[in-house]
Scaffold this active site. Sequence first.
Site, PDB file in Angstrom:
ATOM      1  CB  ALA A  97      15.911 -38.961  37.379  1.00  0.00           C
ATOM      2  CB  SER A 153       5.957 -34.744  27.860  1.00  0.00           C
ATOM      3  OG  SER A 153       5.927 -34.592  26.471  1.00  0.00           O
ATOM      4  CB  VAL A 210      22.206 -42.833  26.959  1.00  0.00           C
ATOM      5  CG1 VAL A 210      22.424 -42.980  25.473  1.00  0.00           C
ATOM      6  CG2 VAL A 210      22.115 -41.384  27.374  1.00  0.00           C
ATOM      7  CB  ALA A 216      27.039 -49.165  32.463  1.00  0.00           C
ATOM      8  CE  LYS A 218      30.116 -51.426  35.076  1.00  0.00           C
ATOM      9  NZ  LYS A 218      29.725 -50.018  35.159  1.00  0.00           N
ATOM     10  CB  VAL A 243       5.049 -28.988  32.690  1.00  0.00           C
ATOM     11  CG1 VAL A 243       4.989 -27.730  33.530  1.00  0.00           C
ATOM     12  CG2 VAL A 243       4.764 -30.221  33.522  1.00  0.00           C
ATOM     13  CG  LEU A 289      20.315 -36.488  32.959  1.00  0.00           C
ATOM     14  CD1 LEU A 289      19.846 -36.706  31.524  1.00  0.00           C
ATOM     15  CD2 LEU A 289      21.825 -36.710  33.063  1.00  0.00           C
ATOM     16  CB  THR A 310      28.823 -42.103  38.918  1.00  0.00           C
ATOM     17  OG1 THR A 310      29.312 -41.231  37.887  1.00  0.00           O
ATOM     18  CG2 THR A 310      29.960 -42.901  39.481  1.00  0.00           C
ATOM     19  CB  ILE A 358      21.762 -44.997  37.331  1.00  0.00           C
ATOM     20  CG1 ILE A 358      21.358 -44.716  35.874  1.00  0.00           C
ATOM     21  CG2 ILE A 358      20.683 -45.805  38.037  1.00  0.00           C
ATOM     22  CD1 ILE A 358      21.243 -45.936  34.981  1.00  0.00           C
TER      23      ILE A 358
HETATM   24  C1  LIG Z   1      25.859 -39.943  26.900  1.00  0.00           C
HETATM   25  C2  LIG Z   1      25.332 -40.395  28.212  1.00  0.00           C
HETATM   26  C3  LIG Z   1      25.596 -41.684  28.663  1.00  0.00           C
HETATM   27  C4  LIG Z   1      25.137 -42.102  29.907  1.00  0.00           C
HETATM   28  N1  LIG Z   1      25.460 -43.342  30.370  1.00  0.00           N
HETATM   29  C5  LIG Z   1      25.140 -43.672  31.644  1.00  0.00           C
HETATM   30  C6  LIG Z   1      25.509 -44.924  32.201  1.00  0.00           C
HETATM   31  O1  LIG Z   1      26.071 -45.780  31.529  1.00  0.00           O
HETATM   32  N2  LIG Z   1      25.208 -45.158  33.490  1.00  0.00           N
HETATM   33  C7  LIG Z   1      24.550 -44.250  34.267  1.00  0.00           C
HETATM   34  O2  LIG Z   1      24.367 -44.487  35.455  1.00  0.00           O
HETATM   35  N3  LIG Z   1      24.126 -43.098  33.738  1.00  0.00           N
HETATM   36  C8  LIG Z   1      24.399 -42.781  32.470  1.00  0.00           C
HETATM   37  N4  LIG Z   1      23.968 -41.597  31.954  1.00  0.00           N
HETATM   38  C9  LIG Z   1      23.070 -40.761  32.730  1.00  0.00           C
HETATM   39  C10 LIG Z   1      21.649 -41.301  32.639  1.00  0.00           C
HETATM   40  O3  LIG Z   1      21.250 -41.388  31.288  1.00  0.00           O
HETATM   41  C11 LIG Z   1      20.704 -40.372  33.386  1.00  0.00           C
HETATM   42  O4  LIG Z   1      21.194 -40.128  34.666  1.00  0.00           O
HETATM   43  C12 LIG Z   1      19.346 -40.999  33.524  1.00  0.00           C
HETATM   44  O5  LIG Z   1      18.857 -41.421  32.289  1.00  0.00           O
HETATM   45  C13 LIG Z   1      18.382 -40.045  34.148  1.00  0.00           C
HETATM   46  O6  LIG Z   1      17.914 -39.102  33.241  1.00  0.00           O
HETATM   47  P1  LIG Z   1      16.738 -38.182  33.732  1.00  0.00           P
HETATM   48  O7  LIG Z   1      15.586 -39.043  34.109  1.00  0.00           O
HETATM   49  O8  LIG Z   1      17.267 -37.250  34.747  1.00  0.00           O
HETATM   50  O9  LIG Z   1      16.398 -37.303  32.437  1.00  0.00           O
HETATM   51  P2  LIG Z   1      15.628 -37.683  31.090  1.00  0.00           P
HETATM   52  O10 LIG Z   1      15.821 -39.074  30.693  1.00  0.00           O
HETATM   53  O11 LIG Z   1      16.004 -36.603  30.120  1.00  0.00           O
HETATM   54  O12 LIG Z   1      14.091 -37.513  31.459  1.00  0.00           O
HETATM   55  C14 LIG Z   1      13.471 -36.258  31.547  1.00  0.00           C
HETATM   56  C15 LIG Z   1      11.980 -36.467  31.722  1.00  0.00           C
HETATM   57  O13 LIG Z   1      11.371 -35.195  31.919  1.00  0.00           O
HETATM   58  C16 LIG Z   1      10.239 -35.088  31.069  1.00  0.00           C
HETATM   59  N5  LIG Z   1      10.011 -33.683  30.782  1.00  0.00           N
HETATM   60  C17 LIG Z   1      10.899 -32.714  30.475  1.00  0.00           C
HETATM   61  N6  LIG Z   1      10.276 -31.538  30.272  1.00  0.00           N
HETATM   62  C18 LIG Z   1       8.962 -31.766  30.470  1.00  0.00           C
HETATM   63  C19 LIG Z   1       7.797 -30.963  30.385  1.00  0.00           C
HETATM   64  N7  LIG Z   1       7.844 -29.671  30.040  1.00  0.00           N
HETATM   65  N8  LIG Z   1       6.616 -31.544  30.642  1.00  0.00           N
HETATM   66  C20 LIG Z   1       6.508 -32.863  30.973  1.00  0.00           C
HETATM   67  N9  LIG Z   1       7.578 -33.661  31.064  1.00  0.00           N
HETATM   68  C21 LIG Z   1       8.782 -33.129  30.804  1.00  0.00           C
HETATM   69  C22 LIG Z   1      10.619 -35.903  29.835  1.00  0.00           C
HETATM   70  O14 LIG Z   1       9.478 -36.276  29.106  1.00  0.00           O
HETATM   71  C23 LIG Z   1      11.306 -37.088  30.502  1.00  0.00           C
HETATM   72  O15 LIG Z   1      10.329 -38.018  30.927  1.00  0.00           O
HETATM   73  C24 LIG Z   1      24.379 -41.202  30.698  1.00  0.00           C
HETATM   74  C25 LIG Z   1      24.061 -39.942  30.210  1.00  0.00           C
HETATM   75  C26 LIG Z   1      24.527 -39.525  28.985  1.00  0.00           C
HETATM   76  C27 LIG Z   1      24.183 -38.149  28.489  1.00  0.00           C
END
Ligand SMILES: Cc1cc2nc3c(=O)[nH]c(=O)nc-3n(C[C@H](O)[C@H](O)[C@H](O)COP(=O)(O)OP(=O)(O)OC[C@H]3O[C@@H](n4cnc5c(N)ncnc54)[C@H](O)[C@@H]3O)c2cc1C
Length: 500
Positions: free
Chosen positions: A20, A43, A51, A54, A82, A187, A334, A345, A347
Site C-alpha cells: 500500500a 520500519s 502476503v 494475486a 493470471k 514511528v 490494510l 481484491t 491490492i
Molecule cells: C492472508 C492474506 C492474503 C492476502 N492475499 C492477497 C492477494 O492474493 N491479493 C491481494 O490483492 N491482496 C491480498 N492480501 C492483502 C494484501 O496483502 C495487502 O492489501 C497488501 O499487502 C497491503 O498491505 P499494507 O501495505 O496495507 O500493510 P503491511 O504490508 O502490513 O505494511 C505496513 C507497513 O507499515 C509499516 N509500519 C507499521 N507501523 C509502523 C511504525 N510504527 N513505524 C514505521 N512503520 C510502520 C510497516 O513497517 C510496513 O512497512 C492478502 C492479505 C492477507 C492477510
Amino acid sequence: MNNVVKNAVKKVVVLGGGTAGWMAAALLKKVLAGAVEITLVESEDIGTVGVGEATIPPIRLFNNVMGINEAEFLRETKATIKLAIKFDNWRVPGEGYFHTFGAPGKSLAFCHFHHLWLRARQQGDTTSLWQYDLNYLCATTGKFAPINAKDSILELPYAYHFDAGLYARYLRKLSEQMGVLRHEGKVQQVFQHPNGDIKCLVLENGHELAGDLFIDCSGFRGLLIQEQLNAGYDDWGHFLPCDRAVAVPSERFEKTVPYTRSIAHSAGWQWRIPLQHRNGNGLVYSSAHYSDEQASDLLLANLERKALADPKFIRFRTGRRRQQWQRNVVAVGLASGFLEPLESTSIHLIQSAVVRLIQLFPHNGICQSAIKEYNQQSQLEYEQIRDFLILHYHANQRSDSPFWRDMQQMAIPDSLRQKMAIFADNGQLFREQNDLFLESSWLQVMLGQGIEPKDYHPIANNFSAEKLREMLANIQAIKQEPLAKLPDHDTYIQTMINRG
Ligand SMILES: Cc1cc2nc3c(=O)[nH]c(=O)nc-3n(C[C@H](O)[C@H](O)[C@H](O)COP(=O)(O)OP(=O)(O)OC[C@H]3O[C@@H](n4cnc5c(N)ncnc54)[C@H](O)[C@@H]3O)c2cc1C
C-alpha cells in the site's frame, strides 16, 4: 462536522512501506509530480504482512500509468500470468469451476450470451458455458500471450501473480528515482494540531516528519486512522466468518498454470499461487472451527510440494474502517479495512483508493465535501465486493460440515439476495454502477455455485433451433482458433524475462 484546517497541501507523508505504502507513494508522485513533496517512512523491524500475490486486471493500468515495462516487471517481481481463479470444492466436494477474467461467447444487443446458451441447453446441448470463454480455454491448456484483439470476442484480459515483497521493492526503486524521500525507522509518537489534525510523526531516533496530508498505510493496526483518530470499524465477521490465515511458500511445480487455485476445505479455503521461483500457499479459515495447529497441518498436508519456510499465522477482522478519510489522514491498504483474499481484491482496493485520492486531491486545502465523497465512494466499493465474496460462501450445496451448512443459512445483505433471486428466476444479471465485477463474473460464480436460472430472455427465441446451433458452433470455433498459435505460458514468461 470536523473542524478542518484549509491549508494548501504540499507535503504528503506516507506511513508504511508495504504494497500500500509504495503503490500510494509511487502513483501520487508519478501523477502529481512537482506539485507535492512525498516522504515515506517504514520500519524493517516491524516488516510487512508479507502476503498478497494475486491481482486482477486493473493492475495493468496501474503499471501502465507508472510507465512500467512488462518484461522488466515480470523479471523483477518473479511474476506469472493470471487468467482466472479455479474454485474447487466450493459448490460440493470433488467439483470445480472457473471464474475467469473473460466473458463467454458474444452478447447480442439487450441480451447476454448466456441466454442463448441457456436456451441451447434446454434443447439438449451439453456444451459447458466455459467452452465459449477464451480465458478458460487458455487457462486450461496452459497457453498465453497477449492478444491484440480487433474484435472484442477475442479479448484475453489478464492480471499477474507476483512476489509482494519484490513488487514493493521495485516500486520503491521507481519512487525514489522520481524523488520520493524514504526514512527508515519506527514511528514512536504522533503529534496533533489543537484542532485534532495530525501535525507530525516522530521516529525512534527523534527525527520529526511534518506534513499537510498523511496517508496511513501502517497495516491492520491503522496507527493514525484508528489509534490517533479513532475512525471506527464496521465488522463484517457475521457475513464472512474466516478470521485467520496461515501462509507458507513451497517449491514450484514443474509447469506453472496461468490461474490461481482456491480449494475449499471443511471450514475455510486454501490458495495456491504459482510464481516463477515458488508457489505461494495459504489457508484462510475460521478460528471457531479450526485451531491454528489444525489449520497449519491441513495446509502442509495439501501443498503437494516441499515447504520452503515455517508457516506464518495472520489474524484479521473482515470489514472496513468507517471513515477511510478523516481530517488530514487517508487510510490506504490494510489500515482502511480488509476483505479476505478470495477474489484478490485488496491490492486493487489500494489502487482505487489512491486514484480516488488523486481525483479529489485537496491541493488548495482539505474540505469536508471531498472527504464525504471519498468516504461514500469507498464504502460502496467495499460493500459491492463484500456481496460478491458472500455469494461464494452462501450459495453452496455442501452438507458435509457445520461451517458450510451455517453459510447456507446465514442472513445475507438485501442487495445480494435480490441479485441472486432475479438470476434464479429469469437469468438476468444487473451490474450496479461502478461495481468492480462485471456481469460475466457474477454469472460464472452464480452458475459455478449451482444457481440454475429457471428461464432465459425471450430474445434468445428469435432464432430457429438450427440457426442457434450454428451461431454457437461458430462462436466456439472463433474462440478456439487462437489456441494453436499461442505459446505455453512458461515459454511466454521465459521469453519475456530473457528480453534485454
Ligand atoms: C492472508 C492474506 C492474503 C492476502 N492475499 C492477497 C492477494 O492474493 N491479493 C491481494 O490483492 N491482496 C491480498 N492480501 C492483502 C494484501 O496483502 C495487502 O492489501 C497488501 O499487502 C497491503 O498491505 P499494507 O501495505 O496495507 O500493510 P503491511 O504490508 O502490513 O505494511 C505496513 C507497513 O507499515 C509499516 N509500519 C507499521 N507501523 C509502523 C511504525 N510504527 N513505524 C514505521 N512503520 C510502520 C510497516 O513497517 C510496513 O512497512 C492478502 C492479505 C492477507 C492477510
